[in-house]
Scaffold this motif. Structure first.
Motif, PDB file in Angstrom:
ATOM      1  N   ASP A  76       0.815  -1.211   0.000  1.00  0.00           N
ATOM      2  CA  ASP A  76       0.000   0.000   0.000  1.00  0.00           C
ATOM      3  C   ASP A  76       0.853   1.268   0.000  1.00  0.00           C
ATOM      4  N   THR A  77       2.063   1.165  -0.521  1.00  0.00           N
ATOM      5  CA  THR A  77       2.985   2.309  -0.502  1.00  0.00           C
ATOM      6  C   THR A  77       2.384   3.543  -1.154  1.00  0.00           C
ATOM      7  N   ARG A 110       0.341   5.705   0.987  1.00  0.00           N
ATOM      8  CA  ARG A 110       0.965   6.246   2.187  1.00  0.00           C
ATOM      9  C   ARG A 110       1.951   7.383   1.920  1.00  0.00           C
ATOM     10  N   ALA A 157       6.195   5.275   3.768  1.00  0.00           N
ATOM     11  CA  ALA A 157       5.230   4.172   3.779  1.00  0.00           C
ATOM     12  C   ALA A 157       5.235   3.376   5.076  1.00  0.00           C
ATOM     13  N   ASP A 196       5.436   2.824   9.258  1.00  0.00           N
ATOM     14  CA  ASP A 196       5.086   3.542  10.483  1.00  0.00           C
ATOM     15  C   ASP A 196       6.320   3.695  11.370  1.00  0.00           C
TER      16      ASP A 196
END
Length: 425
Positions: A123-124, A127, A192, A194
């Motif tokens: 899901d880069t 993000r 991307a 956390d």
């Protein structure tokens, strides 16, 4: 069944094999268990007039090393002719078979790729932040391209580890899509992950380019990377003390064989990050103008209080840095620095563009396959941190029977263009 994309339709420079090696491994890591792999061997509009038999063979070997269950052969013309009218294609396939069978016997589909880890999230694109990471008056850098940005574009969302793979593989450094003690994070992909994921990376060895370092600085991680990024400067930007030209190796750089003040070109970089080393950081190279005036730090190493080490490059597109033997020595020394007191990766040298593929198999056998993607023969050498007790090497020359290459990894015999030296221990 998946048909992974990994190679071009037509002839390409040998160094593009790094793209194929990485694409195959990246997709293998993402492929669900139980899904087979059948890469397509492309040739359009067909025959050796479009893609040489040598390149076709080398791509089949790369696919086999990645654990392919089968190869889909798209090598015969499709415009109304029968296959038997092209006996040369059949001969190419016949001569290719022995090397492919030799690789398949060790069941590469069950192997685990080893190397510098190239982290990636699926899901880069959702993000990352677009529009650059520069501040304090610097030229914003398009984070996808490492060049001064002009507005926003969809290609800023196309972010993956391929640039880091090209930078490392073409210097003889193996890579893996799996987590590893040493990892490399380039470009806006740094958005991307956390905070906890970033801290885990920084607790090991982490290689950053100028864009990723700027992102992590903005996110508050400079105390662990060892540098602040005060601005990013485009090559043609009017900024003091003038256009950057060279990196100069410092006396502090622990690089064997690279004398102090050795120069490496940065002219091909569309932008550089202006690095401000923190206390405790070691400046390996400094950037200077064509007149020799100090411009800023080029590469900085740092040991942090998380127990990890970071190496930050001012380059915003390290994969496009001008390459030479000294650049390769710096890259290898960087890996050893980031490995700290636990060096483990074998590194290949002896010629330009030696592309490695390292795997651990279920019988605890390691296999390092090194492709010579230079047009000249290469005398491949392998730097083992701890030399194994017994090594077996096999030469896979294009379209030839596999041949024993002995156990000496001192550059004999030489590896031909697009040949593979397969080393097992």
């Amino acid at each position: 069944m998946q048909r992974p994309h990994f190679a071009p339709y037509t002839d390409a420079p040998g160094r593009e094999l790094s793209h194929s090696v990485w694409m195959l491994e990246a997709q293998r890591h993402l492929r669900p268990a139980g899904v087979g792999s059948e890469p397509e061997i492309e040739n359009w509009p067909h025959t050796a007039w479009s893609k040489s038999d040598t390149q076709t063979w080398s791509e089949m070997v790369a696919a086999q090393l990645s654990g392919a269950d089968a190869l889909l052969l798209n090598v015969h013309p499709t415009f109304g002719a029968r296959a038997e009218r092209y006996p040369a294609v059949g001969e190419m396939l016949r001569r290719s078979r022995p090397a492919l069978d030799r690789i398949a016997r060790r069941r590469p589909a069950e192997a685990q790729a080893l190397g510098v880890g190239l982290p990636y999230r699926q899901d880069t694109a959702a993000r990352i932040r677009t529009g650059g990471a520069a501040r304090d008056g610097g030229t914003p850098v398009d984070p996808a391209l490492g060049a001064p940005t002009v507005g926003h574009a969809l290609d800023e969302l196309a972010v993956d580890p391929q640039p880091a793979a090209d930078f490392l593989l073409r210097y003889g450094i193996p890579v893996t899509p799996r987590p590893a003690p040493v990892q490399a994070l380039f470009g806006p992909a740094a958005w991307a992950f956390d905070d906890e994921e970033v801290r885990r990376m920084l607790a090991g060895g982490l290689l950053l380019d100028g864009v990723a370092a700027a992102v992590l600085d903005e996110r508050g991680f400079a105390r662990w990377t060892g540098v602040r990024v005060t601005e990013t400067v485009g090559r043609e930007q009017d900024a003091a003390p003038g256009p950057y030209a060279l990196e100069r190796v410092t006396a502090e750089a622990p690089v064997a064989g690279v004398p102090e003040d050795t120069g490496l070109s940065v002219n091909l970089q569309p932008a550089l990050a202006r690095l401000e080393p923190l206390d405790g950081a070691t400046v390996w190279t400094r950037v200077v103008t064509a007149e020799g005036v100090h411009w800023g730090a080029g590469r900085c190493g740092f040991a942090n209080d998380l127990g990890g080490r970071a190496m930050v490059l001012a380059a915003t597109r390290p994969q496009d840095l001008a390459r030479d033997d000294n650049g390769r020595r710096l890259a290898h020394a960087t890996v050893r620095f980031l490995e700290a007191d636990r060096p483990r990766l074998p590194l290949a040298s002896g010629g330009p563009y030696l592309i490695p593929h390292l795997t651990l198999h279920q019988d605890d056998v390691h296999r390092l396959a090194v492709a010579n993607s230079s047009a000249d023969p290469a005398t491949v050498r392998v730097d083992f941190p701890s030399p194994p007790d017994e090594v077996h090497a096999t030469m896979l020359a294009p379209l030839a029977e596999p041949a024993p290459a002995g156990c000496r990894l001192n550059g004999e015999p030489s590896v031909p263009h697009r040949g593979w030296l397969v080393v097992e221990w």
